[in-house]
Write a protein that holds these residues in place. Structure first.
Motif, PDB file in Angstrom:
ATOM      1  N   PRO A  45      36.027 -30.417  43.334  1.00 53.21           N
ATOM      2  CA  PRO A  45      35.964 -31.471  42.319  1.00 53.21           C
ATOM      3  C   PRO A  45      34.679 -31.442  41.490  1.00 53.21           C
ATOM      4  N   VAL A  46      33.581 -30.987  42.114  1.00 51.57           N
ATOM      5  CA  VAL A  46      32.305 -30.876  41.406  1.00 51.57           C
ATOM      6  C   VAL A  46      31.755 -29.472  41.621  1.00 51.57           C
ATOM      7  N   MET A  47      31.244 -28.886  40.557  1.00 53.40           N
ATOM      8  CA  MET A  47      30.565 -27.598  40.652  1.00 53.40           C
ATOM      9  C   MET A  47      29.206 -27.732  39.980  1.00 53.40           C
ATOM     10  N   VAL A  48      28.152 -27.336  40.698  1.00 53.01           N
ATOM     11  CA  VAL A  48      26.787 -27.396  40.186  1.00 53.01           C
ATOM     12  C   VAL A  48      26.300 -25.985  39.870  1.00 53.01           C
ATOM     13  N   VAL A  49      25.789 -25.807  38.662  1.00 55.04           N
ATOM     14  CA  VAL A  49      25.071 -24.589  38.291  1.00 55.04           C
ATOM     15  C   VAL A  49      23.614 -24.996  38.092  1.00 55.04           C
ATOM     16  N   ALA A  50      22.744 -24.557  38.978  1.00 50.51           N
ATOM     17  CA  ALA A  50      21.331 -24.920  38.923  1.00 50.51           C
ATOM     18  C   ALA A  50      20.517 -23.701  38.513  1.00 50.51           C
ATOM     19  N   GLN A  51      19.806 -23.822  37.403  1.00 51.12           N
ATOM     20  CA  GLN A  51      18.995 -22.722  36.890  1.00 51.12           C
ATOM     21  C   GLN A  51      17.578 -23.214  36.598  1.00 51.12           C
ATOM     22  N   LYS A  52      16.674 -22.288  36.489  1.00 54.74           N
ATOM     23  CA  LYS A  52      15.270 -22.611  36.257  1.00 54.74           C
ATOM     24  C   LYS A  52      15.014 -22.624  34.745  1.00 54.74           C
ATOM     25  N   THR A  53      15.375 -23.742  34.094  1.00 57.46           N
ATOM     26  CA  THR A  53      15.300 -23.788  32.629  1.00 57.46           C
ATOM     27  C   THR A  53      14.378 -24.884  32.096  1.00 57.46           C
ATOM     28  N   PHE A 230      30.369 -42.265  39.698  1.00 61.38           N
ATOM     29  CA  PHE A 230      31.559 -41.678  39.084  1.00 61.38           C
ATOM     30  C   PHE A 230      32.733 -41.509  40.044  1.00 61.38           C
ATOM     31  N   PRO A 231      32.555 -41.060  41.309  1.00 57.52           N
ATOM     32  CA  PRO A 231      33.711 -40.839  42.173  1.00 57.52           C
ATOM     33  C   PRO A 231      34.661 -42.024  42.312  1.00 57.52           C
ATOM     34  N   PRO A 232      34.167 -43.283  42.449  1.00 56.21           N
ATOM     35  CA  PRO A 232      35.144 -44.391  42.507  1.00 56.21           C
ATOM     36  C   PRO A 232      36.003 -44.490  41.247  1.00 56.21           C
ATOM     37  N   LEU A 233      35.403 -44.176  40.087  1.00 56.20           N
ATOM     38  CA  LEU A 233      36.159 -44.199  38.840  1.00 56.20           C
ATOM     39  C   LEU A 233      37.189 -43.074  38.814  1.00 56.20           C
ATOM     40  N   TRP A 234      36.834 -41.924  39.367  1.00 57.82           N
ATOM     41  CA  TRP A 234      37.787 -40.816  39.430  1.00 57.82           C
ATOM     42  C   TRP A 234      38.967 -41.164  40.337  1.00 57.82           C
ATOM     43  N   ARG A 235      38.671 -41.845  41.446  1.00 57.59           N
ATOM     44  CA  ARG A 235      39.758 -42.217  42.367  1.00 57.59           C
ATOM     45  C   ARG A 235      40.684 -43.230  41.708  1.00 57.59           C
ATOM     46  N   GLU A 236      40.130 -44.155  40.927  1.00 53.83           N
ATOM     47  CA  GLU A 236      40.960 -45.115  40.202  1.00 53.83           C
ATOM     48  C   GLU A 236      41.906 -44.406  39.241  1.00 53.83           C
ATOM     49  N   ARG A 237      41.455 -43.307  38.666  1.00 52.81           N
ATOM     50  CA  ARG A 237      42.262 -42.565  37.704  1.00 52.81           C
ATOM     51  C   ARG A 237      43.209 -41.570  38.376  1.00 52.81           C
ATOM     52  N   GLY A 238      43.120 -41.443  39.704  1.00 46.71           N
ATOM     53  CA  GLY A 238      43.972 -40.516  40.424  1.00 46.71           C
ATOM     54  C   GLY A 238      43.523 -39.075  40.356  1.00 46.71           C
ATOM     55  N   TRP A 239      42.263 -38.839  39.961  1.00 45.12           N
ATOM     56  CA  TRP A 239      41.750 -37.476  39.849  1.00 45.12           C
ATOM     57  C   TRP A 239      41.220 -36.937  41.180  1.00 45.12           C
ATOM     58  N   LEU A 240      40.926 -37.831  42.109  1.00 45.85           N
ATOM     59  CA  LEU A 240      40.238 -37.448  43.338  1.00 45.85           C
ATOM     60  C   LEU A 240      40.955 -38.058  44.524  1.00 45.85           C
ATOM     61  N   ASP A 241      41.160 -37.245  45.578  1.00 47.34           N
ATOM     62  CA  ASP A 241      41.776 -37.756  46.795  1.00 47.34           C
ATOM     63  C   ASP A 241      40.909 -38.865  47.388  1.00 47.34           C
ATOM     64  N   SER A 242      41.568 -39.837  47.996  1.00 44.09           N
ATOM     65  CA  SER A 242      40.823 -40.950  48.590  1.00 44.09           C
ATOM     66  C   SER A 242      40.134 -40.559  49.885  1.00 44.09           C
ATOM     67  N   ALA A 243      40.660 -39.542  50.581  1.00 47.76           N
ATOM     68  CA  ALA A 243      40.078 -39.143  51.865  1.00 47.76           C
ATOM     69  C   ALA A 243      38.758 -38.398  51.640  1.00 47.76           C
ATOM     70  N   PRO A 244      37.656 -38.842  52.251  1.00 45.59           N
ATOM     71  CA  PRO A 244      36.375 -38.157  52.072  1.00 45.59           C
ATOM     72  C   PRO A 244      36.359 -36.793  52.746  1.00 45.59           C
ATOM     73  N   ARG A 245      35.599 -35.879  52.170  1.00 46.60           N
ATOM     74  CA  ARG A 245      35.415 -34.537  52.727  1.00 46.60           C
ATOM     75  C   ARG A 245      34.110 -34.481  53.508  1.00 46.60           C
ATOM     76  N   LYS A 246      34.063 -33.667  54.562  1.00 46.05           N
ATOM     77  CA  LYS A 246      32.822 -33.431  55.297  1.00 46.05           C
ATOM     78  C   LYS A 246      32.391 -31.989  55.087  1.00 46.05           C
ATOM     79  N   GLN A 247      31.081 -31.783  55.044  1.00 47.42           N
ATOM     80  CA  GLN A 247      30.557 -30.440  54.823  1.00 47.42           C
ATOM     81  C   GLN A 247      29.468 -30.173  55.879  1.00 47.42           C
ATOM     82  N   ALA A 248      29.793 -29.403  56.904  1.00 54.97           N
ATOM     83  CA  ALA A 248      28.880 -29.181  58.024  1.00 54.97           C
ATOM     84  C   ALA A 248      27.867 -28.087  57.697  1.00 54.97           C
ATOM     85  N   LEU A 249      26.680 -28.215  58.294  1.00 49.18           N
ATOM     86  CA  LEU A 249      25.639 -27.194  58.192  1.00 49.18           C
ATOM     87  C   LEU A 249      25.294 -26.713  59.594  1.00 49.18           C
ATOM     88  N   PRO A 250      25.058 -25.420  59.766  1.00 50.27           N
ATOM     89  CA  PRO A 250      24.730 -24.893  61.097  1.00 50.27           C
ATOM     90  C   PRO A 250      23.286 -25.197  61.499  1.00 50.27           C
TER      91      PRO A 250
END
Length: 425
Positions: A45-53, A230-250
């Motif tokens: 749903p979100v993609m970040v491009v981070a550059q040294k600009t 923004f995410p609550p607004l996206w969910r209201e519009r039906g753009w984003l699943d209501s179930a939260p995602r988890k992202q584990a780190l080792p």
């Protein structure tokens, strides 16, 4: 899955903080440092491009950010978010204005929002003026920044010097109420040619009102806190699943180190707090013989001290030390010298087995990540201003905390390194 928001960050610390806020809200978020990697990344749903600009020449920053925008729009992003610092780090040449000019042209819009406010960090905008805590930014330590000193607190004036677009501001009396009065004000002034809006914002509720205003705009700009609304607004519009995602780190058990290049007052305080428990090596840029000697001496010192626990190596200096270094090497020369030392140290320390890094400073973080050959990161959940973890992929992951020099609790360095020894689930 369509990308809802494509984030273009002007440094890696800001990109990491923005991504971590989405992760904390259960929104899937990819993170890359090169635009060409967007197409080969798993859709999120979100993609970040981070550059040294942030502090490169404006034409180069505009070109690089446009490349990121092209990749993100090609991935189907509904909206772009151009992320910059809460203290509006820029000069009269840019880079905030010129980059925004190009991005607005690319999305075919005639208006956009500028919202640097970060309430939790004490960065607010009132009557179009930027405050750091209770001080105008021009009275704060930010006026001594070695690359982007902020000596004018009026963001309408600051931005107007960077763009030909007409700049106005959204007063707090309207932002506070939001809704139709705020939208009507924008529409009416837009008819008079106002395209860029500096937004008054003091509280999180103000950010929520501004996010609602701009939810369907193709381009929004600002600091990371507004994205949380923004995410609550996206969910209201039906753009984003209501179930939260988890992202584990080792968990990462290797030796750990702090590399600090920022000269911000907060970084100096953090180094002093760390030094109460563990050794700190300070490299004086103003008197160093050259990078080879500084790197060699630093590695010998690190080998000796890492056996007993984490250490810190810093080129950070107070304003008088910065002035001395700039007098010797020039403003850009001093910054490049420090980045070269710390980035090359990161590479050598990695070869020695170091896999846990806290890096203080946006420019330093970019140089270190580039030296380590990192172009994708798995981001952990936001833990507060300047505090979030990330790891590389693969069988031998590197743990990172890339933090803005101006942010984070005073005592964060040692606990953050220690937290990397535990998995984040």
């Amino acid at each position: 899955m369509q990308t809802i928001m494509g984030v273009i960050a002007d440094d890696l610390t800001g990109g990491m903080e923005t991504a971590s806020m989405f992760v904390a809200l259960g929104v899937g978020c990819g993170f890359v440092t090169r635009p060409e990697l967007v197409a080969s990344s798993a859709p999120e749903p979100v993609m970040v491009v981070a550059q040294k600009t942030r502090v490169i020449p404006a034409a180069d920053a505009t070109r690089q950010c446009a490349s990121a925008a092209e990749a993100l729009l090609g991935a189907g992003a509904r909206q772009l978010f151009f992320k910059y610092c809460a203290t509006f780090d820029s000069t009269d040449e840019g880079n905030i204005g010129p980059v925004t000019d190009r991005l607005l042209e690319m999305v075919g819009e005639d208006r956009t929002l500028f919202c640097p406010t970060a309430p939790a960090a004490g960065r607010t905008v009132y009557n179009g003026h930027l405050f750091v805590g209770s001080e105008l930014v021009s009275d704060s330590p930010k006026r001594f920044d070695p690359l982007t000193p902020m000596t004018d607190p009026d963001l309408v004036r600051v931005l107007q010097r960077q763009t030909r677009a007409k700049v106005g501001f959204l007063p707090h009396r309207l932002v506070r109420h939001g809704g139709e009065p705020l939208r009507g004000y924008v529409e009416e002034a837009g008819g008079r040619g106002v395209k860029y809006w500096i937004a008054d914002a003091i509280y999180d509720e103000d950010l929520a009102a501004l996010a609602t205003l701009a939810a369907d705009w193709r381009l929004v700009t600002g600091n990371s806190p507004i994205v949380q609304h923004f995410p609550p607004l996206w969910r209201e519009r039906g753009w984003l699943d209501s179930a939260p995602r988890k992202q584990a780190l080792p968990a990462i058990k290797s030796p750990g180190i702090v590399l600090a290049g920022s000269c911000a007052e907060r970084t100096l305080e953090q180094l002093a707090a760390f030094e109460q428990q563990r050794p700190v090596l300070r490299i004086d840029i103003a008197s160093a013989d050259g990078p080879e000697a500084a790197i060699g001496e630093s590695l010998a010192w690190a080998r000796q001290n890492l056996v007993s626990g984490p250490v810190a190596i810093a080129t950070s200096a107070a304003p008088d030390g910065v002035s001395a270094a700039q007098a010797r090497l020039g403003r850009e020369g001093a910054a490049k010298f420090a980045e070269e030392i710390l980035s090359r140290l990161a590479g050598a320390l990695h070869e020695m087995g170091v896999r846990r890094f806290v890096v203080a400073g946006g420019e330093t973080s970019g140089a270190v990540v580039e030296r380590l050959g990192i172009d994708r990161l798995r981001i952990g959940a936001y833990q507060g201003p300047g505090v979030a973890r990330a790891t590389t992929e693969g069988d031998d992951p590197i743990g990172l905390c890339l933090k803005s020099g101006k942010l984070g609790p005073v005592g964060m360095f040692l606990p953050t390194l220690e937290s990397m020894r535990r998995a984040e689930i």
